[in-house]
Design an enzyme around this catalytic site. Structure first.
Site, short mmCIF file in Angstrom:
data_model
loop_
_atom_site.label_atom_id
_atom_site.label_comp_id
_atom_site.label_asym_id
_atom_site.label_seq_id
_atom_site.Cartn_x
_atom_site.Cartn_y
_atom_site.Cartn_z
N GLU A 116 20.22 49.83 52.15
CA GLU A 116 20.68 50.94 53.00
C GLU A 116 19.63 51.30 54.04
OE1 GLU A 116 22.63 54.16 50.46
OE2 GLU A 116 21.86 52.76 48.97
N SER B 135 19.53 57.24 40.11
CA SER B 135 19.86 58.59 40.54
C SER B 135 19.10 59.58 39.66
CB SER B 135 21.36 58.83 40.39
OG SER B 135 21.63 60.22 40.37
N LYS C 88 23.87 55.34 37.68
CA LYS C 88 23.78 54.79 39.03
C LYS C 88 22.74 53.69 39.16
CE LYS C 88 25.75 55.73 42.18
NZ LYS C 88 25.58 56.80 43.19
#
Ligand code: ARG
Length: 462
Positions: A293, A280, A286
């Site tokens: 995804e 991130s 993160k």
């Protein structure tokens, strides 16, 4: 450029409107069919010569010209460029540039309608084999993970609630089962593409004595289409390809979703390799599964291509219609999405770390309730009664925040006299998977056999 500007210019008094011409042109994407178009023309030149339509000398000149064009295009991809209407016009222009007027004899008895069908069939026959190879590669990676998982346990879910314990290997092999069906569906699509459309002319057949069976053999087709009018607009092989790709993407998406969940902090059964994770820009902690995804996202895109293509086909009158040109962008886009997704998922799977402790911890507790019921059934209680008894135990345990392991022999017996002192030792996650009896189950023996079957299939499919 000598002669007509376009393949059909003679018919018209005025040049086409530049914008409209560009709108209907397909060279921007059908250049991908370059090799197939030239291969098809090489075979067509031979067929014309055999039929006595082309002299041996003319056929030889055309063949040499086409071979040189093929060679140039393979060596230098930038060669396949220009403001041509489509790949067929491009190849013909290049051939005229190279061998002169004799090139103008090549299109005798042939139509672009059958040519484009031929090109796409040839293209899919070779490219779908590549997709199949990539599917085999992913199956191999999943089998490796199943092997590496050994006797590790995790919960199997229904309704995304812990259901019963399973071997982690069984989870990986579940995705293998789906991918093997995809492989078979891709093979089916390849078989549908396996018919020579040449000889169909524009729509009613050709008036030259072409030996279509010999031509089919020459181009590697096992059969010839049965009806020229059908062949002009038959894109069932495209529909089947897109369906096979869409369903494959649905399976990749579901595998991606499982891995997204099971690598999340809340589950933690697996760990993503740093090499396939992203960070991130804001939150330093993160570790995001972006590639997975994106696979899930691209599945929607390919499903859309399949649905969109069927919508394009449904209202078409018989014979060729330009709407059919949409087939290529649908196929190429699906192919790109599938190829990229297979590669990404294979890398993620191959580098996935298994966390047996987390899986085992989650595979115990109340998800052994069915095994407790089976314990009573083995001692003569009807299953429906046993279900009720165990339901009562679960209710109590949930209320007191405990699980079966916390029950004393006396407590067990207050729920039913059939519970004996061995119950605690028998109700374990490992005992649960070992108790499975059918070949498709998660019993260690069944899973070992399934793993060996997957290995055998990979070896035979390579
Ligand atoms: N670009 C066309 C297609 O993809 C090739 C066939 C053109 N035929 C025609 N009659 N305009 O379908």
């Amino acid at each position: 450029m000598s002669g007509a500007r376009h393949l059909w210019s003679g018919r018209f008094a005025a040049a086409p409107d530049a914008d409209v011409f560009r709108f209907q042109a397909s060279f921007g994407f059908d250049r991908r069919l370059f090799e197939d178009d030239v291969e098809g023309s090489l075979a067509w030149a031979d067929a014309l010569a055999r039929a006595g339509v082309l002299s041996a000398g003319d056929a030889a000149a055309i063949r040499e010209g086409l071979a040189a064009i093929l060679e140039a295009g393979r060596r230098e991809p930038g060669f396949v460029a220009g403001d041509d209407e489509d790949i067929h016009a491009f190849v013909e222009r290049k051939l005229i540039e190279r061998v002169g007027d004799v090139a103008r004899r090549l299109h005798t008895g042939r139509s672009r309608n059958e040519q484009v069908s031929l090109d796409l069939r040839l293209y899919l026959r070779r490219r779908l084999a590549g997709v199949q190879r990539a599917v085999v590669g992913l199956v191999d990676a999943l089998a490796d993970r199943a092997d590496a998982a050994g006797t590790a346990l995790m919960p199997a879910y229904t309704h995304l609630r812990r259901a019963q314990p399973t071997l982690v290997a069984h989870f990986f092999l579940a995705h293998v089962a789906a991918l093997r069906r995809d492989h078979a569906r891709l093979e089916q699509a390849r078989e549908e593409a396996d018919a020579l459309p040449l000889g169909s002319g524009a729509v009613v057949g050709t008036s030259y004595p072409i030996d279509v069976d010999a031509l089919a053999r020459r181009l590697g087709f096992s059969r010839v289409v049965t009806n020229s009018l059908d062949a002009a607009a038959d894109r069932d092989f495209v529909s089947s390809t897109l369906h096979a790709c869409a369903l494959l993407m649905v399976h990749l998406s579901r595998l991606a979703e499982d891995l997204i969940l099971f690598t999340a902090e809340e589950f933690g059964f697996f760990e993503l390799s740093d090499r396939v994770a992203t960070g991130s820009s804001l939150m330093p902690q993160k570790k995001n599964p972006d590639p997975l995804e994106l696979v899930r996202g691209k599945a929607g895109r390919v499903v859309g291509r399949a649905a969109g293509w069927l919508a394009t086909m449904k209202g078409l009158p018989s014979g060729y219609n330009k709407d059919l040109q949409e087939d290529k962008e649908a196929v190429f886009d699906a192919e790109d999405a599938v190829g990229g997704s297979l590669e990404a998922v294979t890398t993620v799977v191959a580098s996935l770390e298994i966390r047996p402790d987390a899986g085992e911890a989650a595979a115990g507790g109340l998800l052994l309730a069915t095994d407790v019921a089976d314990y009573l059934v083995a001692r003569g209680l009807p299953f429906r009664r046993a279900h009720e008894v165990v339901g009562g135990i679960v209710r109590e345990l949930v209320a007191s925040g405990r699980d079966f392991a916390a029950l004393t022999p006396a407590e067990w017996r207050t729920h039913h006299e059939l519970f004996e002192d061995d119950v605690a030792a028998r109700i374990t996650a490992r005992g649960s998977v070992a108790a499975r009896q059918t070949p498709q189950s998660t019993s260690p023996a069944a899973v070992q056999a399934a793993l060996e079957a997957a290995r055998t299939w990979v070896a035979a499919s390579r």
